[in-house]
Enzyme design. Structure first.
Site, mmCIF file in Angstrom:
data_model
loop_
_atom_site.group_PDB
_atom_site.id
_atom_site.type_symbol
_atom_site.label_atom_id
_atom_site.label_comp_id
_atom_site.label_asym_id
_atom_site.label_seq_id
_atom_site.Cartn_x
_atom_site.Cartn_y
_atom_site.Cartn_z
ATOM 1 N N HIS A 72 -23.841 -41.670 1.779
ATOM 2 C CA HIS A 72 -22.461 -41.200 1.723
ATOM 3 C C HIS A 72 -22.119 -40.761 0.309
ATOM 4 C CE1 HIS A 72 -20.565 -43.043 5.598
ATOM 5 N NE2 HIS A 72 -21.694 -42.424 5.829
ATOM 6 N N TYR A 201 -10.239 -45.459 4.207
ATOM 7 C CA TYR A 201 -9.453 -46.627 3.806
ATOM 8 C C TYR A 201 -7.984 -46.235 3.922
ATOM 9 C CZ TYR A 201 -13.641 -48.731 1.716
ATOM 10 O OH TYR A 201 -14.882 -49.279 1.519
ATOM 11 N N PRO A 293 -13.596 -58.175 1.242
ATOM 12 C CA PRO A 293 -14.568 -57.124 1.583
ATOM 13 C C PRO A 293 -14.108 -55.699 1.284
ATOM 14 C CG PRO A 293 -13.616 -58.098 3.568
ATOM 15 C CD PRO A 293 -13.128 -58.905 2.425
ATOM 16 N N LYS A 297 -18.473 -55.331 -1.858
ATOM 17 C CA LYS A 297 -19.297 -55.836 -2.967
ATOM 18 C C LYS A 297 -20.072 -57.123 -2.654
ATOM 19 C CE LYS A 297 -18.438 -52.699 -5.983
ATOM 20 N NZ LYS A 297 -19.141 -51.616 -5.307
ATOM 21 N N TYR A 384 -17.067 -48.221 -7.172
ATOM 22 C CA TYR A 384 -17.441 -48.240 -5.753
ATOM 23 C C TYR A 384 -18.956 -48.062 -5.579
ATOM 24 C CZ TYR A 384 -16.972 -47.667 -0.744
ATOM 25 O OH TYR A 384 -17.073 -47.851 0.609
#
Ligand SMILES: Cc1cc2nc3c(=O)[nH]c(=O)nc-3n(C[C@H](O)[C@H](O)[C@H](O)COP(=O)(O)OP(=O)(O)OC[C@H]3O[C@@H](n4cnc5c(N)ncnc54)[C@H](O)[C@@H]3O)c2cc1C
Length: 391
Positions: A72, A201, A293, A297, A384
């Protein structure tokens, strides 16, 4: 039994450590309280940082991940009824993340362990750690009514948040930092194509939502829910209807629904126990720290801990104690940065009942800034995809 390293717990941390130590010629045994069938069934993480991918490759278990995993290059933030893409690849000079389920990582590691003839003791009961403040630690456990003992040079406590390893350390020797969030995540797994080819998100007035995936035909969705909600209170239909409400119109329209394969509620917590070394006992993974979550990580930190630990133990057997002396500090430097990022991303994306309208206005302003400022987007992107492993 006598081994160099006794590893408590056959989750991702324990299994990966076992594989890395095997590659380094270090003899280790895994002691796991559950059955071999139970572990791969746990539906958890799916986003792997490049450092985790590299460690799985170094352990010799990356082949299926590279074949079946999804690379991704970005994520989408949804707020105010629209989606905004964060281009991870462009903002980080070419980095990306790999979407490959924790269940598959666990399966690959277990398969490699079996193929190499390495020993894992499953269904070990009443595991206890002895004398780890001496040069001759021991692990005791019961199986089929008999008591067994393993003599070793080191114990690796990879037995998760509720394990016995951290609990074996005297309270006066360990410092706990903890934040418990006032909500949970209701997760649903379904054999349906993901709503979008990247993760979404969503910050919505009804609460956070996440559209994630395991593969091109298996999706994992999450909804922020009250901490005391019961999974039985959520029919599949109620879940899908609520998810639709929390997405932008286009995603809501194209969402493909289906029967749930699994549904569960997870609490959200930030937690760090420090230090992570107590004589000849090392803690790694969820045994030492938990992140909410949101930042994906947890599994990645477990991997980086055991990356540091395997290197430190290899150095020890080559004649240097520097690695084991610095293990705790090296891990904690990275852990606290991931704790900060996971706390920040959680705070930005969820509804916090206590902050009211003022808190929501601040969130909206920060989200707007985030997607329109290259500096702010870059800070999100580089955290990220994962910060580098440093010495
Ligand atoms: C519901 C849920 C959802 C999650 N979602 C995400 C996500 O989306 N992204 C992400 O990055 N992370 C996520 N995580 C976190 C991630 O799954 C963990 O960080 C990861 O599993 C940590 O691996 P570990 O090996 O340290 O611990 P665990 O996976 O907990 O493994 C510990 C092992 O030790 C064994 N054990 C426990 N006690 C004993 C004992 N006394 N004796 C012997 N063995 C013992 C356990 O049975 C288990 O097999 C999630 C976690 C949960 C609980």
């Amino acid at each position: 039994m006598r081994v160099q390293v006794a590893i408590i717990g056959a989750g991702p941390a324990g299994l990966l450590l076992g594989a890395l130590l095997h590659r380094a010629g270090i003899d280790a045994v895994l002691v796991e309280q559950r059955s071999a069938e139970y572990a791969p069934g746990r539906i958890r993480a799916s986003v792997l940082e490049q450092t985790t991918v590299d460690l799985l490759d170094a352990a010799g278990v990356g082949e299926r991940m590279h074949h079946e995993g999804l690379l991704h290059d970005g994520i989408e933030l949804c707020f105010g009824g629209a989606r905004h893409r964060i281009d991870l690849k462009k903002l980080t000079g070419g980095k990306h993340v790999m979407v490959y389920g924790q269940t598959e990582v666990t399966r690959d590691l277990m398969h490699a362990r079996d193929a190499a003839g390495l020993k894992t003791i499953y269904e070990a009961e009443h595991v206890s750690l002895q004398d780890f403040d001496s040069a001759r630690p021991r692990v005791r456990y019961q199986q089929a009514g008999a008591t067994h003992e393993i003599e070793c040079d080191f114990i690796a406590g990879c037995d998760g948040f509720h394990g016995v390893s951290r609990a074996s350390v005297p309270a006066s020797a360990i410092q706990i930092h903890e934040k418990v969030y006032p909500f949970g995540w209701l997760g649903l797994l379904s054999e349906t194509p993901p709503v979008s080819h990247e993760l979404i998100y969503s910050n919505h007035e009804r609460g956070f939502a996440l559209c994630s995936m395991r593969s091109l035909h298996r999706s994992r969705y999450y909804l922020q829910c009250p901490i005391d909600d019961k999974v039985e209170a959520w029919s599949d239909e109620a879940f899908w209807a609520e998810l639709r409400r929390r997405l932008d119109p286009e995603a809501a329209e194209s969402l493909v629904t289906g029967p749930s394969l699994e549904k569960s509620i997870a609490p959200l917590r930030s937690f760090v126990a420090e230090p992570m070394r107590f004589g000849r006992l090392f803690l790694a993974g969820d045994a030492a720290h938990i992140v909410p979550p949101t930042g994906a990580k947890g599994l990645n930190l477990a991997a980086s801990d055991v990356g540091y630990l395997s290197r430190a133990l290899a150095e020890f057997y080559a004649g240097s104690e520097t690695g084991i002396a610095h293990y705790s500090d090296r891990c904690l430097r990275r852990i606290w940065k991931a704790e900060r990022f996971s706390w920040w991303f959680t705070s930005l994306m969820h509804r916090f009942p206590e902050t009211g309208a003022f808190g929501q206005k601040l969130q909206a302003a920060e989200l707007d800034y985030l997607v329109h400022s290259t500096a702010a987007s870059t800070a999100l992107a580089e955290n990220y995809v994962g910060l580098p492993l440093r010495d």
